[in-house]
Design a protein around this motif. Structure first.
Motif, PDB file in Angstrom:
ATOM      1  N   ALA D  75      -4.457   1.000 -10.737  1.00 28.05           N
ATOM      2  CA  ALA D  75      -5.143   0.313  -9.639  1.00 28.05           C
ATOM      3  C   ALA D  75      -4.144  -0.431  -8.764  1.00 28.05           C
ATOM      4  O   ALA D  75      -4.274  -0.454  -7.534  1.00 28.05           O
ATOM      5  CB  ALA D  75      -6.185  -0.652 -10.196  1.00 28.05           C
ATOM      6  N   THR D  76      -3.125  -1.023  -9.396  1.00 24.97           N
ATOM      7  CA  THR D  76      -2.101  -1.733  -8.619  1.00 24.97           C
ATOM      8  C   THR D  76      -1.373  -0.777  -7.678  1.00 24.97           C
ATOM      9  O   THR D  76      -1.150  -1.088  -6.504  1.00 24.97           O
ATOM     10  CB  THR D  76      -1.090  -2.395  -9.565  1.00 24.97           C
ATOM     11  OG1 THR D  76      -1.789  -3.266 -10.444  1.00 24.97           O
ATOM     12  CG2 THR D  76      -0.067  -3.187  -8.785  1.00 24.97           C
ATOM     13  N   ALA D  77      -1.006   0.394  -8.218  1.00 20.73           N
ATOM     14  CA  ALA D  77      -0.294   1.364  -7.382  1.00 20.73           C
ATOM     15  C   ALA D  77      -1.162   1.772  -6.199  1.00 20.73           C
ATOM     16  O   ALA D  77      -0.688   1.840  -5.056  1.00 20.73           O
ATOM     17  CB  ALA D  77       0.085   2.584  -8.211  1.00 20.73           C
ATOM     18  N   LEU D  78      -2.451   1.999  -6.454  1.00 21.20           N
ATOM     19  CA  LEU D  78      -3.349   2.374  -5.357  1.00 21.20           C
ATOM     20  C   LEU D  78      -3.426   1.249  -4.325  1.00 21.20           C
ATOM     21  O   LEU D  78      -3.390   1.489  -3.111  1.00 21.20           O
ATOM     22  CB  LEU D  78      -4.734   2.706  -5.907  1.00 21.20           C
ATOM     23  CG  LEU D  78      -5.771   3.104  -4.870  1.00 21.20           C
ATOM     24  CD1 LEU D  78      -5.292   4.280  -4.057  1.00 21.20           C
ATOM     25  CD2 LEU D  78      -7.093   3.449  -5.532  1.00 21.20           C
ATOM     26  N   GLY D  79      -3.494   0.019  -4.833  1.00 18.99           N
ATOM     27  CA  GLY D  79      -3.526  -1.126  -3.929  1.00 18.99           C
ATOM     28  C   GLY D  79      -2.283  -1.185  -3.056  1.00 18.99           C
ATOM     29  O   GLY D  79      -2.371  -1.455  -1.851  1.00 18.99           O
ATOM     30  N   LEU D  80      -1.123  -0.923  -3.662  1.00 20.34           N
ATOM     31  CA  LEU D  80       0.119  -0.964  -2.885  1.00 20.34           C
ATOM     32  C   LEU D  80       0.119   0.101  -1.797  1.00 20.34           C
ATOM     33  O   LEU D  80       0.524  -0.148  -0.661  1.00 20.34           O
ATOM     34  CB  LEU D  80       1.321  -0.772  -3.815  1.00 20.34           C
ATOM     35  CG  LEU D  80       1.598  -1.938  -4.771  1.00 20.34           C
ATOM     36  CD1 LEU D  80       2.714  -1.597  -5.745  1.00 20.34           C
ATOM     37  CD2 LEU D  80       1.956  -3.182  -3.986  1.00 20.34           C
ATOM     38  N   VAL D  81      -0.342   1.311  -2.158  1.00 20.13           N
ATOM     39  CA  VAL D  81      -0.380   2.378  -1.152  1.00 20.13           C
ATOM     40  C   VAL D  81      -1.309   1.983  -0.004  1.00 20.13           C
ATOM     41  O   VAL D  81      -0.968   2.142   1.175  1.00 20.13           O
ATOM     42  CB  VAL D  81      -0.839   3.708  -1.795  1.00 20.13           C
ATOM     43  CG1 VAL D  81      -1.122   4.739  -0.719  1.00 20.13           C
ATOM     44  CG2 VAL D  81       0.227   4.230  -2.731  1.00 20.13           C
ATOM     45  N   LEU D  82      -2.475   1.444  -0.347  1.00 17.72           N
ATOM     46  CA  LEU D  82      -3.415   1.025   0.703  1.00 17.72           C
ATOM     47  C   LEU D  82      -2.801  -0.063   1.578  1.00 17.72           C
ATOM     48  O   LEU D  82      -2.934  -0.040   2.804  1.00 17.72           O
ATOM     49  CB  LEU D  82      -4.719   0.519   0.078  1.00 17.72           C
ATOM     50  CG  LEU D  82      -5.657   1.581  -0.467  1.00 17.72           C
ATOM     51  CD1 LEU D  82      -6.771   0.936  -1.268  1.00 17.72           C
ATOM     52  CD2 LEU D  82      -6.247   2.406   0.659  1.00 17.72           C
ATOM     53  N   MET D  83      -2.105  -1.000   0.921  1.00 13.20           N
ATOM     54  CA  MET D  83      -1.478  -2.077   1.677  1.00 13.20           C
ATOM     55  C   MET D  83      -0.452  -1.511   2.652  1.00 13.20           C
ATOM     56  O   MET D  83      -0.429  -1.869   3.837  1.00 13.20           O
ATOM     57  CB  MET D  83      -0.796  -3.042   0.719  1.00 13.20           C
ATOM     58  CG  MET D  83      -0.069  -4.174   1.390  1.00 13.20           C
ATOM     59  SD  MET D  83       0.927  -5.097   0.217  1.00 13.20           S
ATOM     60  CE  MET D  83       2.380  -4.074   0.126  1.00 13.20           C
ATOM     61  N   LEU D  84       0.390  -0.600   2.161  1.00 11.48           N
ATOM     62  CA  LEU D  84       1.423  -0.032   3.031  1.00 11.48           C
ATOM     63  C   LEU D  84       0.792   0.745   4.168  1.00 11.48           C
ATOM     64  O   LEU D  84       1.264   0.714   5.300  1.00 11.48           O
ATOM     65  CB  LEU D  84       2.347   0.870   2.211  1.00 11.48           C
ATOM     66  CG  LEU D  84       3.232   0.124   1.222  1.00 11.48           C
ATOM     67  CD1 LEU D  84       3.897   1.084   0.263  1.00 11.48           C
ATOM     68  CD2 LEU D  84       4.287  -0.671   1.972  1.00 11.48           C
ATOM     69  N   ARG D  85      -0.287   1.457   3.866  1.00 11.99           N
ATOM     70  CA  ARG D  85      -0.940   2.264   4.898  1.00 11.99           C
ATOM     71  C   ARG D  85      -1.603   1.388   5.948  1.00 11.99           C
ATOM     72  O   ARG D  85      -1.559   1.687   7.138  1.00 11.99           O
ATOM     73  CB  ARG D  85      -1.983   3.191   4.267  1.00 11.99           C
ATOM     74  CG  ARG D  85      -1.416   4.519   3.873  1.00 11.99           C
ATOM     75  CD  ARG D  85      -0.961   5.250   5.100  1.00 11.99           C
ATOM     76  NE  ARG D  85       0.049   6.232   4.739  1.00 11.99           N
ATOM     77  CZ  ARG D  85       0.911   6.742   5.606  1.00 11.99           C
ATOM     78  NH1 ARG D  85       0.900   6.343   6.853  1.00 11.99           N
ATOM     79  NH2 ARG D  85       1.790   7.622   5.222  1.00 11.99           N
ATOM     80  N   SER D  86      -2.238   0.306   5.499  1.00 13.42           N
ATOM     81  CA  SER D  86      -2.907  -0.549   6.481  1.00 13.42           C
ATOM     82  C   SER D  86      -1.856  -1.275   7.300  1.00 13.42           C
ATOM     83  O   SER D  86      -2.088  -1.648   8.440  1.00 13.42           O
ATOM     84  CB  SER D  86      -3.839  -1.537   5.786  1.00 13.42           C
ATOM     85  OG  SER D  86      -3.105  -2.379   4.947  1.00 13.42           O
ATOM     86  N   ASP D  87      -0.677  -1.462   6.709  1.00 12.90           N
ATOM     87  CA  ASP D  87       0.432  -2.039   7.429  1.00 12.90           C
ATOM     88  C   ASP D  87       0.891  -1.102   8.539  1.00 12.90           C
ATOM     89  O   ASP D  87       1.284  -1.518   9.616  1.00 12.90           O
ATOM     90  CB  ASP D  87       1.577  -2.253   6.440  1.00 12.90           C
ATOM     91  CG  ASP D  87       2.242  -3.583   6.656  1.00 12.90           C
ATOM     92  OD1 ASP D  87       1.506  -4.546   6.859  1.00 12.90           O
ATOM     93  OD2 ASP D  87       3.474  -3.628   6.644  1.00 12.90           O
TER      94      ASP D  87
END
Lengths: 98, 490, 233, 104
Positions: D75-87
């Motif tokens: 879940a953390t990895a998915l969160g990081l990907v989402l964060m980078l993408r929304s960035d």
């Protein structure tokens, strides 16, 4: 012997709380992530102390190793590159608070 | 050994999971795999419903290890209702998705089916689980599938919404797990049926139970923990919004009902019970007002979900009184199903509007739906059920709640239900009036006609939501649920 | 404005303090109940499982269903992450991970490669011994993933081929778990009830697949994060 | 006594994590806080499994925590990907969340 173990527990517990707190509250994101990796390593020691070798193994590989690598890779992605700018204000990279 | 009716329980989880794996391995066959897997899963649900009707609640020890060592599946009447709602909405949204994604082309279809099938796996597993930790894992399956589906929109807002959704979902599951961990420390078991009864009497319950309830309320988007919902539901693709709004938030509420049914509810103090009801009331009022002023059709529908979820928390004050417990219970179950069907219909129809006009800004939609009578009809009918006009499914649910409120002498909830219905009427009529209005100015771009395969599923669900009300006489005996409540209710 | 921030923070900190107090109080009270836990039950049932490590027995037999669903969680995270981190937001059931090494330099490279062999050995040992001693599929998979991450850091582009070719490893664990579960259900009449004569073989198959999927997905997730931030500033 | 001590540490970590998720603004910090919350919960489970020198260890919480660790990291990895993408998608800045801000 018991005293020594008790002391070790005290140190481990205190460093967990200390590292966790500073991972959340240091101004620099990079420093926060490094604290969190250290937190994972201490956690692995605690699992070993609590007679949970299975979890200690997994924590060393996942909690400290993989999560750490993930965090550092993400930091690189958002352009926080660590060593150079310890003074970088946290608020500069963060949203304003509600 | 031959497989019996009981074996349908694991198969309701296994079949969508197998289909999901197949859809991942063979991305080009996603649709076929999805539909075949979906029909087989629905068949398993029918078998469970039949078994339940004939032989009463079914328990199944996975791996042959009964609780507390192993994990058990349980299918009582409540679980069957949830399974059936999931299967109905899933299949309909799946049919709708066939044409919906046709136009956009590209990325979405490849991922839609694996994610939707895994969501179905998670929802069925959650509905059947009798183990508190297993529920945590199923919550994570549901939540990650929801996040993935939500991010499928691919645009900026959808990704930001998916991130907030993920963070809120992780916090919610961990709060739940924190409560379960405390209960395990004290009682040494993970069986929900056992835990729910000892939780309130035990020493750690005063923190563990609020943790569990807070986690589930965050997942169910109970005011003021609803902040993640509107953006996530409004920015997703239409079939995804339907799944999220009709099923995913209900899954958390279902768990609240499950713990309540197992004995948690009767032990909560009168203050906590009224407090939960008050939060529900706030959700009804706040969500309705937001739905009334929202600028976009889908956002309005999403806020309406916040409002409708509020009614469901009236279970706590209304069912705390043993004389009205059964009525309130039946009303809540009716509202869960009626809202699930109506909301899914509304989101699917909104998707058709969005497709036809390229936007869903309410100010510019006036009179723009001349060639889609079916969609207009679907929106109108689901609105009827959301408001609770006679004799729709929503009406029966609210009627039962009103009865419970009057009999137990809690007149303030009567006032709330009336106020909520008036507000719902206001936001539904605002939408309907816009859609049916005659356009004054000539339309520059003729709206596209939406395909039948998109219009009919929405209409079907809306008809089901209304028809549910007419089915009440036939369902009354099943919904009385006296055996479900068990001894602690009396 | 600034002041209001501070007072709000103060209130939230107070709330967190109260929460901590409540949690600790509940924890102490719960601990004092001195519940026996499930270890006696596990010990008594262990003989029927052909597994000596009780944790492995719980993970793969008593509560194997949890592990099955956990494989679903991993699969979900990978599906979404790899879709979003692709070059464009295109179909990505096969992630095309464009890996660039964030650390350049021959020393890191050497180190990464030197680490690889012993890490893989450790993983193989963990997998093999997991049924009898501490270790097992999850740990072995995690160690392989860590090795793969080290290798990705060291070697750059070559690993993208591995990530793309191996995509079928991601759903392998869930698939094998489901197949095994249904197969034993046909033999014994109960889902996930491993029959005595083949328990060890079935569990070994599940373990190998689990380790492979965990390793692949965790390594791929790292590649996804690298990739998603790839055009970082 | 060891067990109780670590139960308390775990619960303090959990409270800290909850505070962090609610208060801290940056998504990366929220993810760190969630991981600390998770570690706290896991610590409670494992601490109670070890009832002291004389007694056997309860393996069930160990298995639960292993499951939880893997779930948390994915879940953390998915969160990081989402964060980078929304960035990446600066076109729709994350500040523009018109509805309620605050917790979460």
């Amino acid at each position: 012997m018991n005293l020594l173990l008790g002391l070790a527990d005290l140190v481990l517990g205190a460093s967990l709380i200390g590292l966790g707190w500073s991972a959340l509250c240091t101004r620099d994101l990079f420093a926060g992530c490094v604290r969190f990796i250290a937190f994972g390593l201490v956690m692995a020691l605690v699992w070993a102390r609590l007679r949970a070798p299975d979890i200690a193994l997994a924590e060393a590989a996942i909690g400290a190793g993989l999560t750490g690598a993930l965090l550092l890779a993400a930091l690189r992605g958002i352009g926080v590159s660590g060593w150079a700018r310890p003074g970088e204000d946290r608020d500069a990279t963060e949203e304003p608070r509600p | 050994m031959p497989l019996g009716i009981d074996d349908a329980l694991p198969f309701a989880v296994v079949l969508p999971a197998v289909a999901a794996v197949a859809a991942v391995v063979m991305p080009h066959w996603g649709r076929a795999v999805g539909l075949v897997g979906g029909l087989m899963t629905a068949a398993a649900v029918v078998v469970i419903a039949f078994g339940n009707r004939v032989g009463g609640p079914i328990r199944y020890a996975l791996g042959g290890w009964p609780a507390p060592l192993g994990i058990e599946l349980a299918a009582d009447g409540l679980a069957v209702v949830m399974l059936a709602l999931v299967a109905t909405v899933m299949l309909t949204a799946g049919v709708y998705a066939l044409r919906y994604f046709d136009h956009d082309g590209g990325a979405e279809p490849a991922l839609f089916w694996p994610l939707a099938l895994l969501l179905w796996t998670g929802l069925n597993a959650l509905a059947l689980s009798a183990d508190a930790f297993n529920v945590y894992v199923t919550l994570e399956v549901v939540s990650l599938a929801g996040v993935g589906l939500c991010a499928l929109g691919g645009r900026g807002e959808a990704i930001v919404a998916a991130l907030r959704y993920l963070l809120a979902g992780m916090l919610a599951s961990l709060l739940y797990l924190l409560g379960v961990a405390l209960l395990y420390v004290e009682h040494g078991t993970l069986d929900i049926a056992t835990l729910a009864q000892v939780a309130v009497t035990g020493a750690a319950g005063f923190v563990a139970v609020p943790c569990i309830l807070a986690g589930l309320a965050l997942k169910a988007a109970l005011f003021p923990l609803h902040f993640w919902l509107p953006a996530a539901h409004a920015n997703a693709n239409a079939p995804v919004s339907a799944l999220l709004s009709a099923l995913v938030v209900k899954a958390a509420l279902y768990l609240v009902l499950r713990w309540w049914l197992a004995g948690l509810g009767m032990g909560l103090g009168p203050i906590l019970v009224q407090l939960l009801g008050a939060l529900g009331a706030a959700a009804v009022l706040w969500g309705s007002v937001q739905a009334l002023v929202a600028a976009r059709l889908k956002l309005s529908v999403a806020y309406s979900t916040v409002a409708q979820m509020g009614y469901l928390f009236l279970l706590f004050p209304l069912a705390a009184n043993p004389t009205t417990a059964s009525t309130a219970w039946a009303g809540i179950v009716y509202l869960v199903v009626a809202h699930g069907l109506a909301k899914a219909a509304l989101f699917l129809a909104s998707g058709s509007v969005l497709r036809a006009h390229g936007h869903d800004r309410l100010g510019e939609l006036a009179g723009l739906l001349p060639r889609s009578p079916i969609t207009k009809f679907a929106i109108g009918l689901s609105g009827v059920s959301l408001i609770g006009l006679p004799f729709s499914g929503g009406f029966v649910g609210k009627w039962l709640l009103l009865n419970a409120a009057i009999v137990s002498g809690q007149w303030w909830w009567v006032a709330l239900i009336f106020a909520g219905s008036l507000l719902a009427a206001a936001y539904v009529f605002r939408i309907v009036a816009l859609l049916f209005a005659q356009s004054e100015s000539p339309i520059d771009v003729a709206p596209q006609h939406s395909p039948m395969l998109m219009e009919l599923p929405a209409l079907g669900l809306a008809l089901a939501a209304v028809g549910l009300g007419f089915a009440y006489p036939a369902l009354e005996s099943t919904l009385a649920l006296p055996d479900m409540l068990g001894d602690h209710a009396r | 404005m600034k002041r209001r921030h501070h007072s709000l923070e103060g209130w939230l900190a107070l709330l967190a303090g109260l929460l901590a107090l409540g949690l600790v109080a509940a924890g102490v009270l719960a601990y004092q109940a001195d519940s026996p836990g499930l270890q006696d039950l596990v010990v008594r049932s262990l003989a029927q499982t052909r597994v000596d490590n009780p944790v492995t027995a719980v993970l793969l037999d008593f509560r194997g269903y949890d592990t099955l669903l956990e494989m679903g969680v991993l699969l979900l995270a990978w599906l979404t992450a790899s879709t979003l981190s692709g070059p464009s937001h295109e179909r990505l059931v096969r992630p095309s991970a464009r890996l660039e090494s964030p650390v350049d330099g021959s020393v890191d490279r050497m180190l990464a490669r030197l680490l690889l062999a012993p890490l893989l050995l450790v993983a193989a040992y963990l997998l093999w011994r997991g049924t009898d001693a501490p270790g097992g599929a999850l740990q072995a998979g995690a160690v392989v993933a860590a090795a793969a991450v080290a290798w990705q850091l060291g070697s750059g582009a070559e690993s993208s081929v591995t990530v793309r070719r191996g995509y079928w490893l991601a759903p392998a664990a869930l698939g094998v778990f489901l197949l095994a579960g249904v197969a034993v259900a046909v033999v014994t009449g109960t889902f996930l009830n491993h029959p005595q004569f083949a328990a060890r073989e079935v569990m070994m198959a599940i373990e190998v697949a689990t380790a492979a999927s965990v390793a692949y997905i965790l390594a791929a997730l790292f590649a996804c994060v690298l990739n998603a931030g790839g055009n970082g500033k | 006594m060891t067990g109780l001590g670590y139960v308390v540490v775990g619960l303090v970590l959990a409270a800290m994590g909850i505070w962090g998720v609610v208060v801290l603004a940056h998504p990366l910090r929220k993810l760190l806080a969630l991981n600390i919350l998770g570690s706290g919960v896991f610590l409670v489970l494992v601490a109670v499994a070890d009832r002291g020198a004389g007694q056997a260890v309860d393996p069930v919480p160990h298995a639960l925590v292993l499951t939880g660790l893997v779930v948390a990291v994915s879940a953390t990895a998915l969160g990081l990907v989402l964060m980078l993408r929304s960035d990446d998608d600066r076109a729709a800045p994350s500040r523009d969340q018109s509805d309620d801000k605050g917790v979460g």
